[in-house]
Enzyme design. Structure first.
Site: not given
Ligand code: ATP
Ligand code: MG
Length: 329
Positions: A112, A194, A197
């Protein structure tokens, strides 16, 4: 009844298919025979910058989706994380217990933070530690999550073990509850990543126009060759579509493979688009219904927070006592 706890971020208004198949579907099933606590984790959402108006709206939209997908607030305790201050309080205790190197090993942070364009906040780094507190506060037996959360669950168990061995048994060691078939739903445009969001791409959102979803499914990246078979290694795109198809219809992958023998990828994608559209229409209808009456929705969440605090405050008090804090009268 065994206790379960899980949470979902209100970082985007809409959940995606991975959230539903990997997590929320299990939440709904588990509420029947378990003492279930489910929360919209708004504290986690601010690990990346949020627009206040959108965050407030997305938190309600997230709760509405959980209700629309089948969470029953009379059976499960449904609440918003920031309504229960014990999360942040135990979070601090857990931070003090975590080694810097230990936190640095969390792979989700690496992914991230590498993607972040703005500067990366410390909260993004420590978020798995707050998540440990979320779980331990409720003495959960099981934590229904997708595969991407397994490492965070391990950290949670390590922290619980460490605290227990220092101060005596305080926290139950939770177990991940991961349903293998749908533990990881992949991005339709990049079937090795994956569905997420926070990564735009081939993400099927539950609240977008279903026509748009059907189009995304029709243009999903498939693989070379033309055979419709389940082979995650060599045919990740087709396998992902089969997994989704199977989960939404309750039909086995094997029977789908037999049915599509001799047909092309185009047929599979077109049919799956229709399957999804049919499944999602009533969900969207129920979400609208909950959002039309925000006062009632907020009341459900207030009731959930009250029940959650009854449990969380007991754990926090016991923890503070063990640490050696002077307890307030
Ligand atoms: P973000 O990218 O912002 O972390 P997310 O898509 O991972 O968002 P979360 O709110 O972090 O969504 O996760 C909610 C739940 O959904 C977690 O239990 C997580 O494991 C599960 N989940 C998320 N993505 C997938 C996926 N692609 N397949 C299966 N489960 C998933
Ligand atoms: Mg996530």
């Amino acid at each position: 009844r065994p206790r379960v706890l899980s949470g979902i971020q209100p970082t985007a208004g809409s959940f995606h298919l991975g959230n539903y198949l990997g997590a929320v579907r299990q939440w709904v099933a588990l509420q029947e025979a378990h003492d279930a606590f489910y929360c919209v984790v708004d504290l986690h959402a601010i690990t990346v910058e949020q627009n206040p108006k959108e965050l407030r709206q997305n938190t309600r939209v997230s709760a509405a989706q959980l209700l629309a997908l089948g969470i029953d607030p009379d059976r499960a305790t449904l609440f918003v994380q920031s309504h229960v201050p014990e999360h942040a309080q135990l979070g601090w205790v857990m931070q003090c217990l975590t080694g810097f190197g230990e936190a640095s090993r969390m792979t989700q942070f690496k992914d991230k933070s590498a993607r972040q364009e703005q500067s990366v906040g410390v909260g993004l780094f420590t978020y798995p530690i707050l998540q440990a507190a979320d779980i331990l506060l409720y003495q959960a037996h099981y934590v229904p999550v997708g595969e991407d959360q397994r490492q965070h669950l391990e950290l949670t168990r390590d922290l619980a073990t460490r605290f227990n061995s220092r101060h005596g048994k305080t926290f139950r060691l939770p177990e991940a509850y991961i349903v293998k078939d749908t533990a990881k739903i992949f991005d339709l445009q990049d079937p090795t990543a994956k569905m997420s969001k926070s990564v735009p791409g081939g993400v099927v959102e539950l609240l977008e126009d279903p026509k748009r979803s059907a189009k995304k499914i029709r243009s999903a990246v498939t693989d070379t060759g033309r055979e419709i078979i389940f082979d995650v290694e060599n045919k990740p795109g087709v396998s992902n579509l089969l997994t989704i198809y199977s989960a939404l219809t309750g039909r086995t992958v094997e029977s789908l493979v037999v049915d599509y023998d001799g047909k092309g990828y185009g047929d599979l994608k077109k049919d799956l688009g229709e399957v999804f559209t049919e499944w999602v229409a009533p969900v969207q209808e129920r979400v609208r219904m909950y959002l039309d009456d925000v006062a009632s929705l907020d009341k459900i969440l207030a009731r959930g927070a009250e029940r959650a605090r009854e449990v969380a405050s007991v754990t926090l008090r016991r923890t503070y006592d063990k640490i050696g804090f002077v307890l307030p009268e």
